[in-house]
Structure formats: structure tokens, C-alpha cells
Design an enzyme around this catalytic site. Structure first.
Site, PDB file in Angstrom:
ATOM      1  N   LYS A  65      17.983 -12.371  25.567  1.00 31.88           N
ATOM      2  CA  LYS A  65      18.436 -11.796  24.313  1.00 31.88           C
ATOM      3  C   LYS A  65      19.922 -11.384  24.355  1.00 31.88           C
ATOM      4  O   LYS A  65      20.697 -11.766  23.473  1.00 31.88           O
ATOM      5  CB  LYS A  65      17.575 -10.570  24.013  1.00 31.88           C
ATOM      6  CG  LYS A  65      17.916  -9.876  22.753  1.00 31.88           C
ATOM      7  CD  LYS A  65      17.138  -8.589  22.669  1.00 31.88           C
ATOM      8  CE  LYS A  65      17.591  -7.629  23.753  1.00 31.88           C
ATOM      9  NZ  LYS A  65      17.060  -6.280  23.567  1.00 31.88           N
ATOM     10  N   THR A  66      20.271 -10.644  25.378  1.00 32.61           N
ATOM     11  CA  THR A  66      21.650 -10.160  25.462  1.00 32.61           C
ATOM     12  C   THR A  66      22.629 -11.324  25.553  1.00 32.61           C
ATOM     13  O   THR A  66      23.702 -11.304  24.960  1.00 32.61           O
ATOM     14  CB  THR A  66      21.823  -9.236  26.679  1.00 32.61           C
ATOM     15  OG1 THR A  66      20.767  -8.284  26.669  1.00 32.61           O
ATOM     16  CG2 THR A  66      23.143  -8.511  26.616  1.00 32.61           C
ATOM     17  N   ASP A 251      20.951  -4.833  17.706  1.00 26.78           N
ATOM     18  CA  ASP A 251      20.068  -5.117  18.834  1.00 26.78           C
ATOM     19  C   ASP A 251      18.818  -4.235  18.723  1.00 26.78           C
ATOM     20  O   ASP A 251      18.865  -3.172  18.121  1.00 26.78           O
ATOM     21  CB  ASP A 251      20.833  -4.785  20.124  1.00 26.78           C
ATOM     22  CG  ASP A 251      20.096  -5.268  21.357  1.00 26.78           C
ATOM     23  OD1 ASP A 251      19.206  -6.127  21.207  1.00 26.78           O
ATOM     24  OD2 ASP A 251      20.417  -4.800  22.457  1.00 26.78           O
ATOM     25  N   GLU A 252      17.719  -4.652  19.315  1.00 26.44           N
ATOM     26  CA  GLU A 252      16.461  -3.879  19.268  1.00 26.44           C
ATOM     27  C   GLU A 252      16.118  -3.492  17.840  1.00 26.44           C
ATOM     28  O   GLU A 252      15.779  -2.341  17.548  1.00 26.44           O
ATOM     29  CB  GLU A 252      16.580  -2.615  20.138  1.00 26.44           C
ATOM     30  CG  GLU A 252      16.969  -2.846  21.568  1.00 26.44           C
ATOM     31  CD  GLU A 252      15.807  -3.299  22.443  1.00 26.44           C
ATOM     32  OE1 GLU A 252      14.727  -3.631  21.900  1.00 26.44           O
ATOM     33  OE2 GLU A 252      15.990  -3.365  23.674  1.00 26.44           O
ATOM     34  N   GLN A 282       7.574  -5.337  20.803  1.00 28.40           N
ATOM     35  CA  GLN A 282       8.068  -4.271  21.664  1.00 28.40           C
ATOM     36  C   GLN A 282       8.452  -3.029  20.881  1.00 28.40           C
ATOM     37  O   GLN A 282       9.255  -2.213  21.340  1.00 28.40           O
ATOM     38  CB  GLN A 282       9.262  -4.766  22.487  1.00 28.40           C
ATOM     39  CG  GLN A 282       8.882  -5.826  23.493  1.00 28.40           C
ATOM     40  CD  GLN A 282      10.044  -6.210  24.386  1.00 28.40           C
ATOM     41  OE1 GLN A 282      10.550  -5.406  25.151  1.00 28.40           O
ATOM     42  NE2 GLN A 282      10.485  -7.462  24.275  1.00 28.40           N
ATOM     43  N   ARG A 637       7.692  -6.121  32.228  1.00 25.21           N
ATOM     44  CA  ARG A 637       8.792  -5.640  33.081  1.00 25.21           C
ATOM     45  C   ARG A 637       8.757  -6.298  34.451  1.00 25.21           C
ATOM     46  O   ARG A 637       9.725  -6.254  35.191  1.00 25.21           O
ATOM     47  CB  ARG A 637       8.724  -4.119  33.298  1.00 25.21           C
ATOM     48  CG  ARG A 637       8.770  -3.278  32.053  1.00 25.21           C
ATOM     49  CD  ARG A 637       9.968  -3.562  31.207  1.00 25.21           C
ATOM     50  NE  ARG A 637       9.619  -4.426  30.100  1.00 25.21           N
ATOM     51  CZ  ARG A 637      10.496  -5.122  29.389  1.00 25.21           C
ATOM     52  NH1 ARG A 637      11.765  -5.080  29.686  1.00 25.21           N
ATOM     53  NH2 ARG A 637      10.111  -5.895  28.389  1.00 25.21           N
TER      54      ARG A 637
END
Length: 783
Positions: A65-66, A251-252, A282, A637
Site C-alpha cells: 500500500k505505502t 491513507d487508512e 481492517q 501481521r
DNA sequence: GTACGTTCGATTTTT
DNA sequence: TCGAACGTAC
């Protein structure tokens, strides 16, 4: 000088500067632009090269994503000539913002990256609000109130309104008020119902008045004020704000609340160049205002949005990815996605059934020891739990086993009383109208200004409708006060005013030092001569150290380290606990694990009631939905290996109770799971073998005060239960239908139904001579 | 004003 | 169970 790419008059210069850089932004970047997309998979490339109009990116866990966000920004600048300072990228945490900035610097060079507006919602809004403070009735020196300040304000308001504190609970009120604010409502337009609503409205209005009077804002206001400005049709500030940015990236996005959404939407009215990146799976911050519907319904507001789904996971083994997908799949209303990976299969997910929390801790400790002995790096090991209270038992076990660990979260540095005291002094100097801060320090250290004097002062301030500070002066000739308290207040006022003269001339650290010694605070701590006082002194030392660090940092960047900028940074950033040394295993709540990854992950307490956490009043099951997403976050994770633990009995908050296995365990794909039952786990039908009391070896008597775990509990003496269909238990540790069992009174029978929810667990058994009976699982043995 | 006992309450947490 | 936050007694 290549001026052609520098924009003409722009309403907003780059962050923290007056003018944009003079360099041509794209010089040397054009050649790189081609290579941006070369290193991406097809959906990633689609997101990166999209340049006009709304864009919605569903970014699965570990899907890069980043990388997509940063490449996209680079691409906008290099290929589409967007001036960097007309790009706004917002995140939720300082950490995420820092990482993004760092990667941008790496990608397009520090000079260009510097001009981009990268920051958290709050930091960005705070910066903008300094500029537009006058437009919302604040001065540039406004202070930001954190939760405890907010709590203090509310408590005062309730008291002023003469409500009974038992009836009107400050915490509850604050919670409701924040919720209203997060959804964009003020005291005037909230949906007030009945008596409760009326009370709420009054307290809410009083709270807002108090903040305004104190020239203060809370976290919600930072965003709310900017939203209202950006949405306002008439104010010049609104016009200006709507022309600031050519591109806004969030973002998010699944964590945004209504106000945040309205703000970013208002910022791009012309171009509608809004890029939302997130993952509805998420979304775990509903209780903080995050509204998962905003990402799911994004296309309602932007029907022409380009939608990209990043579904390839680059982080975890195939087994972990499958397990995560299996856990999230039953979720209702989720955006359809299929996380997949080309990574190797990896080892099976280990589901461990322990007897109680000590047994659970012993297993984790044993495994940790083993992993460390095999050469695993401690910083690649992590333990997650649903509630912080669960860390204690594990900590004890780790300490005895000498496993180095650190707990993330919990009590924070800037919440310590002495730290808050000193900061309150600094804030009062900057903004004397801040009543909360003034009240905090007016008698710290003790200067004989007691309750009755304060009541008088508060009264006077209320009469005049001014702040406490502004009421201090007039007390000098107040007939209602005796001479002694008058003198004390006057002395205090003089003290503040004399410090205020230094506020602009001294650096923050020097000023703090001055106050700390000159007020006698330091002296009073030194005199106390206790361990606690020493710790406090130490904390202050650390605080002043952090100020010096800040000053050095700003000096390097060529910026001024003002008191105002330092205080803002302090309230808008968490703590100094990041970036500690790497030689420790991490313990944290699942919430704090979001955004992180580790090779080996242990998740504790997979029990119904604990995880999913259960509390009364979840009629629509939306809490459960969020718990499921939380489970998805936990599982994703892990890179290589995942351990999921549960205890059949757990003591929490002083109550011990049997817990059925988490329903999430039942969703795991059977073939990706290995079941372990620890030696001590007293499973129904298989009583733990009675072992001779182990004799303590001479060495272990050192800790004999409270031996945490007898050697018999030590790993790896466990039985492995293969998930074979004839097993008494299924993969979640529940008995299977059709299993032959024996009951002491009813004799042999066959399980016909399993109640997976009840606690203690019950099953229905058909006994040929008695018929069907519902019995406690613990009364059965394998037949 | 402080020192101590008592009560209450206890997901998750950033900013 | 345990800690903070509150109230009472000195």
C-alpha cells in the site's frame, strides 16, 4: 532557473515555509518516472498511473500500500507536473506520516519531498488552523486540550451547572459529546432526545463555551474547524482553502470519521482528485469515530471513481493468507476481495489449548525460548492480546525466563503527573486564558491557595465571564477575599507575569528549567527523598532532555524552536517510546499491532468472551463484526509463523471462568492448522495426568517467593493432536458430533449437538437408556 | 495540606 | 486482581 513549473500565486505555500522551492521539480525525475511502474504488479500500476478524478484503492493487508501511495505521488510530480506543495497526503499516525515522508525523500529527493504536505489529519489541520485562527474566533496561540484536559473541563462544567456528579457522569458525557463532534454536530444541531438529551446538550454547550473562552481546541475541533471553513461558501478562507490542493490522498481511509471525510471532500471541489486508500477489512476504530461505511459507500459520492483492488499479499506464507481470508470471509457487507499470495506454503498455524493463563504463558515462553535459541531475532517476535490486562502474567513468565521484552502502549510518558504539571506551566505562559492549565499549577507546588480561595476566584471569573487568569488581577481589591489569600493570588500573578517575559526570549528547555527550579517544584521533590520522587525528578530530566533534542533538531532544519511549536508537537505526538533498541520481544494489544509485521506472532486469548470481546448490548452484531476484522488484522501481521492460543479457564479482573474457544478458530481452514494441547490442559474426557510433585532444583529456589510455573508446565511437553476426523475434538477444541462418550451416571452415549457458545461448554448427548440429555462437557470421558 | 483507607471500575487508542 | 481516584482523618 526553471521557473515554468513553479505555480503562480498559490494560496498556500509548502508546509513550514513561505515560498515553494525554486527548482524545477521534475528535473531528473522524468527518467525515473518510467521505472516507477516497472516495479509494480498490474493493479498497483493502475493505481499509480491514475492521474485525474477520484480514485478508490482497496489495499489488502501486506499488498504494498505505502509503495503505491508514494509512487503515485512521485508520478504526479514527475509525469504530470503537479507542484509538490499542491499535494496533500494525510495519515492517522505520526509514524505513518514519517514513513511516507521518508520513502518520498528516497524516491524523489529530499528537496522536492519537503514541499509536499504530508502529515496526520491533526497535525495538518493544526498547521492550517494557526493560519486561519482568527476566522474561527481563536488567536494563533490556541492550545490543544488532550483527553485529561477535556475531562477536567467537563467536570467543571457539570459542577457549574449544579448537576449531581453521580447522575451525570463526566466520562459518559465526554464520550457522547465526542461522538457528536466526530459526526459533525454541535450543541445546537445534535439529536437530543428526552431528559438525557437535554442534559447532554447543556453540558455540551458549556463545554464548547469553556474551550472558546480558554482559547483552546480539542482534537475534534482541529479537524472540525477546518472542515467548516473549507465548506463555507461565504468566507474568503473557504475560497482559499478550496484552491490549495490539486490532489488529496488519504491513507487508512477505513478509519476516517464523518468530519474528516467532509474535510477532504471539501478540499477538492474542482478537480475531485481525491485518492482514498484503505481496507474495509481492517476497520477497527469504530469506537473512535471511524466509519467503515465511508470507504464502502465511497462510490455513492463519487460514482465515477476508479476502483483498484490490491489483493496480492507479499508478506505472509500461503497458509497464513488462507487462514486470514477464512476468518474475514464470514464478515457481512464487506467489499468482495480475495487476498492471495505467491509466497511459499509455510508451516501450519498452531492452535494451542492451554489450561489457564499461566499455562498459556508457559507455552509462549517455552516457544519463545526455542525460537530465540534457534537464532530468531527478538524484534521479529511478537505477542498480541485483546486487553492489556492480559500482559501481566506473560510478563512475569518472561521475566523469570529472562526473555527480553517490551510492552507497547499502556501508561504514557506525557501522562505522568509531573510532566503534565511542567507542561501546564508552559502552556499557561503561552496562553494564560487556559483555565485547565492554570488550575493545574496554581497550587503546585503548594502556595497556600486552597479550595475556598479557588472557589472565590472561579466565582469572580464566572461573574465577569472571563478566564481565571483575567480574574486574578481584580482579586487584589475584592472585598470578598481576606488579605492573606489576596496576597497569595497577587504573588502568583506576579510570578506568571515575570515568567511570561521569558517565554519569548528563552528556549523551551531553558524556560522549563527556570520554572522547575524557581517555583520550588524541584526543591520539593528533592526534599521528599523517596523512590517515587526520584522517579519524578528523572521524568522531568527526561522531559527537558526531549526539549533540548527538539531544539537541536529544529536548528538543523533551520527552523525556530519556539515554545508554541514545541507544545504543539508534544500534544500531537505520542511518546518517546518508539525506536528503542531492537533486542526485545514486543508485547502489545492487537490494536497497536495494526500496520506492523513480525516473522513469528503469538495471539493470546482466542476465547469467546475475550476475543471476540463480549459486552452487553451488541444487538445488531456490529461489535462482533469489528472483532472479526480485528482478528483479521492480528493474523495478517505474521510473516512466517502464527500461534493462536486459548485457555479453557481464565482469570481476568479477579474472576475466573471457563471460556469456550473463539468462534474465529472454527473458521480456520482445517488443513492449515496443527492442534496442540498442553500437558496441563485439563480437557474434558482426558484428565491431566497426576504427576508426582516435582522436586525443586536448588537453582530455582531463588524465585521461591512465588514460583510462577512448576517445571511440569514447561514446554515442550505437550501432546500434538492431529486434526484427524476421528478425534474427539475438532480443530477448535470442541467435541465433535458422533463422538462416543461416557458419563458417570448415564453411561455411554453419542454426542448429537454441541453448544459452542455456552460457558462452561455443554453438549447434547444421546444415551440409549436415558434419551437425549444436555450435559456439561467436563462430566464426560471419551467412550 | 498531606497521609492513609476505601471505593470503584476495568476493551481497544491517536491525535 | 489491581490501580487510580476519591474522601476522611489528622
Amino acid at each position: 532557473m526553471t521557473q515554468k513549473l513553479t505555480p503562480s500565486a498559490s494560496p498556500l505555500p509548502p508546509p513550514g515555509r513561505d515560498k515553494p522551492s525554486k527548482e524545477g521539480y521534475t528535473e531528473g525525475l522524468m527518467t525515473q518516472a518510467a521505472s516507477f511502474t516497472a516495479r509494480l504488479n498490474p493493479p498497483q500500476a493502475r493505481a499509480v498511473s491514475h492521474s485525474q478524478g477520484p480514485l478508490l484503492v482497496f489495499a489488502g493487508a501486506g499488498s504494498g500500500k505505502t509503495r503505491v501511495i508514494t509512487y503515485r505521488i512521485a508520478n504526479l510530480i514527475a509525469r504530470h507536473q503537479v507542484p509538490p506543495h499542491r499535494i496533500l497526503a494525510v495519515t492517522f499516525t505520526n509514524k505513518a506520516a514519517g514513513e511516507m515522508r521518508e520513502r518520498l525523500e528516497h524516491l524523489i529527493g529530499p528537496k522536492v519531498a519537503r514541499d509536499i504536505w504530508v502529515g496526520t489529519f491533526h497535525a495538518t489541520c493544526s498547521r492550517l488552523l494557526r493560519r486561519y485562527a482568527a476566522d474561527v474566533g481563536l488567536t494563533r496561540d490556541f492550545v490543544i486540550y488532550d483527553d485529561s484536559d477535556q475531562h477536567a473541563v467537563i467536570a467543571r462544567v457539570i459542577k457549574d451547572l449544579k448537576y449531581d456528579e453521580r447522575e451525570v457522569n463526566p466520562k459518559n458525557m465526554l464520550g457522547r459529546i465526542l461522538k457528536e463532534k466526530q459526526e459533525g454536530r454541535g450543541p445546537g444541531d445534535m439529536v437530543a432526545q428526552g431528559f438525557q438529551g437535554k442534559t447532554l446538550q447543556e453540558v455540551f454547550a458549556g463545554y464548547e463555551r469553556a474551550l472558546k473562552l480558554a482559547n483552546a481546541v480539542d482534537f475534534e475541533d482541529l479537524i472540525g474547524h477546518m472542515m467548516r471553513l473549507a465548506e463555507s461558501k461565504n468566507l474568503p478562507a473557504g475560497q482559499e482553502l478550496r484552491n490549495c490542493f490539486d490532489h488529496v490522498l488519504v491513507d487508512e481511509f477505513q478509519d476516517t470519521n464523518q468530519v474528516q471525510y467532509r474535510l477532504v471532500r471539501a478540499l477538492v471541489p474542482r478537480t475531485r482528485n481525491l485518492c482514498a486508500v484503505g481496507d474495509d477489512d481492517q476497520s477497527i476504530y469504530r469506537w473512535r469515530g471511524g466509519d467503515v461505511r465511508l470507504i464502502r459507500n465511497f462510490r455513492n459520492d463519487f460514482p465515477d471513481a476508479t476502483v483498484v483492488k490490491l489483493e496480492q499479499n507479499y508478506r505472509s506464507t500461503a497458509r497464513i493468507v488462507r487462514a486470514a481470508l477464512a476468518v474475514i470471509s464470514p464478515s457481512l457487507e464487506r467489499e468482495p476481495k480475495q487476498l492471495f499470495t505467491q509466497n511459499e506454503e509455510g508451516s501450519r498455524i498452531t492452535v494451542v489449548t492451554a489450561r489457564d493463563e499461566h499455562d498459556e504463558a508457559a507455552y509462549v515462553t517455552g516457544r519463545m525460548r526455542q525460537l530465540l535459541d534457534e537464532g530468531a531475532s527478538p524484534d521479529q517476535l511478537a505477542v498480541f492480546y485483546r486487553i492489556h490486562a492480559m500482559s501481566r502474567v506473560l510478563e512475569e513468565s518472561f521475566r523469570i525466563a529472562r526473555i527480553p521484552y517490551r510492552v507497547i502502549g499502556g501508561v504514557r510518558f506525557f501522562d505522568r503527573a509531573e510532566v503534565k504539571d511542567l507542561l501546564a506551566y508552559l502552556r499557561v505562559l503561552l496562553n494564560p486564558r487556559s483555565d485547565v492549565d492554570l488550575l493545574r499549577i496554581i497550587n503546585v507546588p503548594a502556595r497556600g491557595i486552597g479550595e475556598s480561595t479557588l472557589a472565590r476566584l472561579t466565582e469572580m471569573a464566572a461573574e465577569r465571564g472571563c478566564s481565571l487568569y483575567d480574574a486574578l488581577g481584580p482579586t487584589a481589591d475584592s472585598p470578598t477575599l481576606a488579605a492573606a489569600p489576596r496576597k497569595k493570588l497577587a504573588t502568583f500573578l506576579d510570578l506568571l507575569n515575570s515568567y511570561r517575559r521569558f517565554a519569548t526570549t528563552l528556549t523551551p528547555s531553558k524556560l522549563a528549567e527556570l520554572i522547575f527550579s524557581d517555583t520550588g517544584y524541584k526543591h520539593s521533590l528533592e526534599e521528599e527523598n523517596s523512590a517515587e520522587a526520584d522517579a519524578r525528578l528523572q521524568n522531568i530530566k527526561e522531559l527537558i532532555g526531549s526539549m533540548r533534542e527538539y531544539e537541536e533538531e529544529m536548528a538543523e532544519a533551520g527552523e525556530a524552536a519556539t515554545l508554541a511549536s514545541y507544545l504543539e508537537r508534544v500534544t500531537l505526538s505520542t511518546s518517546a517510546e518508539e525506536a528503542k533498541d531492537q533486542k526485545q520481544v514486543s508485547l502489545m494489544s492487537i490494536h497497536s499491532a495494526k500496520g506492523l509485521e513480525f516473522d513469528h506472532v503469538f495471539v493470546l486469548g482466542l476465547e469467546d468472551g475475550i476475543f471476540p470481546y463480549e459486552r452487553p448490548g451488541d444487538e445488531d452484531g456490529s461489535d462482533l463484526e469489528e472483532e472479526r476484522r480485528l482478528a483479521y488484522v492480528a493474523l495478517t501481521r505474521a510473516r512466517k509463523q502464527l500461534f493462536l492460543l486459548r485457555a479453557t479457564n481464565r482469570t481476568l479482573f479477579g474472576f475466573s471462568r471457563p471460556n469456550p474457544p473463539s468462534r474465529f478458530l472454527r473458521d480456520l481452514p482445517r488443513h492449515d492448522v496443527s492442534l496442540i494441547v498442553t500437558e496441563n490442559a485439563a480437557l474434558p474426557g482426558r484428565r491431566a495426568p497426576i504427576r508426582p510433585m516435582p522436586s525443586w532444583s536448588s537453582g530455582s529456589s531463588f524465585h521461591s517467593a512465588r514460583p510462577a510455573s512448576p517445571p511440569s508446565r514447561r514446554f515442550p511437553e505437550e501432546r500434538q493432536v492431529e486434526p484427524d476426523p476421528s478425534s474427539f475434538l475438532d480443530e477448535s477444541g470442541l467435541p465433535r458430533k458422533g463422538t462416543r462418550v461416557i458419563h458417570q451416571r448415564f453411561g455411554s452415549g453419542t454426542i448429537t449437538a454441541v453448544d459452542g457458545i455456552s460457558s462452561p461448554p455443554r453438549v447434547t448427548v444421546y444415551f440409549p437408556s436415558w434419551g437425549e440429555k444436555k450435559v456439561l462437557l467436563e462430566h464426560l470421558k471419551l467412550g
